[in-house]
Design an enzyme around this catalytic site. Structure first.
Site, mmCIF file in Angstrom:
data_model
loop_
_atom_site.group_PDB
_atom_site.id
_atom_site.type_symbol
_atom_site.label_atom_id
_atom_site.label_comp_id
_atom_site.label_asym_id
_atom_site.label_seq_id
_atom_site.Cartn_x
_atom_site.Cartn_y
_atom_site.Cartn_z
ATOM 1 C CB CYS A 73 -0.861 -0.028 1.264
ATOM 2 S SG CYS A 73 -1.844 1.460 1.526
ATOM 3 C CB CYS A 181 -3.175 3.946 -5.399
ATOM 4 S SG CYS A 181 -4.454 3.081 -4.460
HETATM 5 N N1 DGL Z 1 -4.058 0.766 -1.890
HETATM 6 C C1 DGL Z 1 -3.691 1.934 -1.165
HETATM 7 C C2 DGL Z 1 -2.423 2.569 -1.763
HETATM 8 O O1 DGL Z 1 -1.638 1.911 -2.421
HETATM 9 C C3 DGL Z 1 -4.686 3.028 -0.904
HETATM 10 C C4 DGL Z 1 -6.130 2.803 -0.794
HETATM 11 C C5 DGL Z 1 -6.792 3.588 0.329
HETATM 12 O O2 DGL Z 1 -7.027 4.802 0.179
HETATM 13 O O3 DGL Z 1 -7.034 2.976 1.353
HETATM 14 O O4 DGL Z 1 -2.172 3.733 -1.550
#
Ligand code: DGL
Length: 258
Positions: A73, A181
């Site tokens: 993430c 993301c």
């Molecule tokens: N998947 C997360 C990232 O790579 C973000 C998603 C969220 O906002 O929770 O930043």
């Protein structure tokens, strides 16, 4: 060498795009994937709260006997990776928007960096911008992660959202788009539909898995020779079977389509 699993975490299902890459790149390892689906999104929370939730997720993975942690993430990495590396004795691998490889591509034009508000705001990304950001344009993408969580990778709602987000940049040449993301690789085809054919869409997944392999080797933590690997355990903070089934479906999709 050890046959303990690698732990991976995300606020939800996005990190499954990284998991798919790990299963391709390091197929001899087993994985425990934790999606903090009860607390998603991370991308518009205060950093202190994201740090607390990430710590909690890491504790869960350590409880499941993980030998290394991949923060799959970008948001949680920006907030928590450095701090957790200082606190923990096991390898902690993060992911960041792939601005460096994008900046090294030949050609002219803007590099659109799609990511959450938090990722784009924090010092880690600001440092990347200083080094590689000459033509970079940060594009905070609220709403996109929600589509992926709802299993909508295309269709009118995704199209409308992307149109609103991308139209302001489409009248100038675009050299590359960074998917900053881990949810966004699932929208790769929908995003590509707005861009001139052949525009590179770059995520940080390969680099992250390469770094995981490197750290496992350095610490002599790779799975032993002959260990079959490839086993995945899914956990979520929503604690329901339906979420685990959605995770399995997303992994199949990621393995076949991304
Ligand atoms: N998947 C997360 C990232 O790579 C973000 C998603 C969220 O906002 O929770 O930043």
């Amino acid at each position: 060498m050890t046959n303990r699993p690698v732990g991976m975490l995300d606020s939800g299902l996005g990190g499954i795009s990284v998991l798919a890459q790990a299963l391709r790149g390091l197929p001899g390892e087993d994985y425990v994937y934790f999606g903090d689906t009860a607390n998603i999104p991370y991308g518009d929370k205060e950093p202190e709260e994201v740090l607390r939730l990430t710590r909690q997720a890491v504790d869960k993975l350590i409880f499941h006997n993980c030998k290394a942690i991949v923060i799959a993430c970008n948001t949680a990495t920006s907030v928590a990776a450095q701090q957790l590396r200082e606190e923990l004795s096991l390898p902690v691998i993060g992911i960041e928007p792939a601005l460096k490889p994008a900046s090294l591509l030949p050609g002219e034009g803007q590099i659109l960096v799609l990511a959450t508000q938090v990722t784009l705001r924090l010092a880690k990304f600001q440092a990347l911008m200083e080094r590689y950001g000459d033509h970079a344009v940060p594009v905070p993408c609220s709403g996109l992660m929600e589509c992926v969580e709802a299993g909508q990778m295309e269709g009118p709602q995704v199209h409308r959202l992307l149109q609103n987000l991308l139209t302001p940049y489409l009248d100038k040449p675009i050299k590359a788009v960074v998917l900053g993301c881990t949810h966004y690789p699932f929208l790769r085809h929908a995003i590509a539909g707005f861009l001139p054919q052949g525009t590179p869409l770059i995520d940080g997944n390969e680099g992250t898995v390469r770094q995981l392999g490197r750290r496992l080797r350095e610490e002599n933590l790779q799975a032993p020779e002959g260990w079959q690997g490839g086993h995945v355990t899914f956990l979520s903070s929503s604690n329901d079977e339906a979420t685990v089934r959605r995770m399995q479906t997303m992994l199949e999709m990621a393995l076949t389509q991304l």
